[in-house]
Design a protein around this motif. Structure first.
Motif, PDB file in Angstrom:
ATOM      1  N   GLN A 166       1.544  11.576   3.701  1.00 28.74           N
ATOM      2  CA  GLN A 166       1.492  12.295   4.968  1.00 28.74           C
ATOM      3  C   GLN A 166       1.875  13.745   4.720  1.00 28.74           C
ATOM      4  OE1 GLN A 166       4.349  11.242   8.073  1.00 28.74           O
ATOM      5  NE2 GLN A 166       2.871  11.809   9.673  1.00 28.74           N
ATOM      6  N   LEU A 179      -1.444   9.917   8.381  1.00 27.24           N
ATOM      7  CA  LEU A 179      -1.249   9.286   7.077  1.00 27.24           C
ATOM      8  C   LEU A 179      -2.597   9.004   6.428  1.00 27.24           C
ATOM      9  CD1 LEU A 179       1.298   8.368   8.924  1.00 27.24           C
ATOM     10  CD2 LEU A 179       1.739   6.873   6.997  1.00 27.24           C
ATOM     11  N   LEU A 194      -3.831   0.544  -2.983  1.00 26.73           N
ATOM     12  CA  LEU A 194      -3.416  -0.786  -2.548  1.00 26.73           C
ATOM     13  C   LEU A 194      -3.254  -1.658  -3.784  1.00 26.73           C
ATOM     14  CD1 LEU A 194      -5.071  -2.877   0.306  1.00 26.73           C
ATOM     15  CD2 LEU A 194      -4.705  -3.882  -1.951  1.00 26.73           C
ATOM     16  N   HIS A 218      -4.400   6.868   3.223  1.00 24.29           N
ATOM     17  CA  HIS A 218      -4.231   5.789   2.256  1.00 24.29           C
ATOM     18  C   HIS A 218      -4.465   6.306   0.839  1.00 24.29           C
ATOM     19  CE1 HIS A 218      -5.699   2.215  -0.024  1.00 24.29           C
ATOM     20  NE2 HIS A 218      -4.689   1.655   0.597  1.00 24.29           N
ATOM     21  N   PHE A 233       4.782   7.098   1.785  1.00 25.82           N
ATOM     22  CA  PHE A 233       5.279   5.881   2.406  1.00 25.82           C
ATOM     23  C   PHE A 233       4.688   4.660   1.720  1.00 25.82           C
ATOM     24  CE2 PHE A 233       7.251   7.538   6.263  1.00 25.82           C
ATOM     25  CZ  PHE A 233       6.668   8.787   6.392  1.00 25.82           C
ATOM     26  N   TYR A 239       0.859   5.382   1.159  1.00 23.21           N
ATOM     27  CA  TYR A 239       0.219   6.383   1.994  1.00 23.21           C
ATOM     28  C   TYR A 239       0.901   7.721   1.787  1.00 23.21           C
ATOM     29  CZ  TYR A 239      -2.230   2.726   4.608  1.00 23.21           C
ATOM     30  OH  TYR A 239      -3.044   1.683   4.962  1.00 23.21           O
ATOM     31  N   GLN A 276       0.840  -1.192   0.000  1.00 28.08           N
ATOM     32  CA  GLN A 276       0.000   0.000   0.000  1.00 28.08           C
ATOM     33  C   GLN A 276       0.878   1.246   0.000  1.00 28.08           C
ATOM     34  OE1 GLN A 276      -2.956  -0.280   3.181  1.00 28.08           O
ATOM     35  NE2 GLN A 276      -2.854  -2.514   3.112  1.00 28.08           N
TER      36      GLN A 276
END
Lengths: 114, 111
Positions: free
Chosen positions: B37, B43, B48, B45, B88, B35, B33
């Motif tokens: 920020q 964070l 995926l 999403h 991330f 993410y 996944q």
């Protein structure tokens, strides 16, 4: 109508004190987590609860004690705070039957230990 | 369990350019996944991709996964100043009930 909310957002305290951070989610999720993000932005899992049952307990000092009174709440209590505990602590949740799905994060609680 | 490696650690581009971030790992995964920020925030999403998928799109985002090389990439096309954030990767390892996050890429998009 915040999905995952944490309080307080900021916490400044002296070494040796005890403090708590609270987390609540209104998504109806079964699983909640605490992650720690250090000054280099590394995120590390600390604990996870599924329906009030502890399912993950990484190598965290036992000064850290999570508590889940119900599946919508996961609190983190820290005893005898140390300088190295300074970090941003994130609460997150994940839906039922979604062991592998996405996480929903709170806005974080920045802890500064002086 | 090891944190994944992301590169570059930091990336600065001009608005309108594409941004590519890479993530490598060493474990067996269910999915990977990505993410985002924003500074001082939680964070969020983005996307995926499952272990049996090779590519996935969502708006200006394109994610690829190569399980033989144990690597993934996130491409943001036609970047905007509002894309400035840390990104991330997070893997869902087989048999593990928490996500393991990579070291992150700080993206700066200059207007």
């Amino acid at each position: 109508d915040t999905a995952v909310s944490q309080t307080p957002k900021y916490l400044v305290t002296q070494m040796g004190n005890d403090k708590s951070i609270k987390c609540e989610q209104n998504l109806g999720h079964d699983t909640m987590y605490w992650y720690k993000q250090d000054s280099k932005k590394f995120l590390k899992i600390m604990f996870s609860y599924n329906n009030k049952e502890l399912i993950i307990n990484e190598t965290v000092p036992n000064r850290f004690s999570p508590k889940s009174p119900d599946k919508a709440h996961l609190n983190l209590h820290i005893n005898s705070l140390e300088l190295g505990d300074s970090a941003v602590y994130f609460c997150a949740s994940r839906g039922a039957g979604a062991n592998t799905g996405e996480l929903f994060f709170g806005e974080g609680s920045r802890l500064t230990v002086l | 369990s090891q944190q994944g490696e992301e590169d570059p650690q930091a990336l600065s581009i001009q608005e309108g350019e594409n941004a590519t971030m890479n993530c490598s790992y060493k474990t067996s995964i269910n999915n990977l996944q990505w993410y985002r920020q924003n500074s001082g925030r939680g964070l969020v999403h983005l996307i995926l991709i499952r272990s049996n998928e090779r590519e996935k799109h969502s708006g200006r985002l394109r994610v690829t996964l190569d399980t033989s090389k144990k690597s993934s990439s996130l491409l943001i096309t036609a970047s905007r100043a509002a894309d400035t954030a840390s990104y991330f990767c997070a893997r869902s390892d087989t048999g593990r009930r928490a996500l393991t996050f990579g070291s992150g890429t700080r993206l700066q998009v200059q207007p």
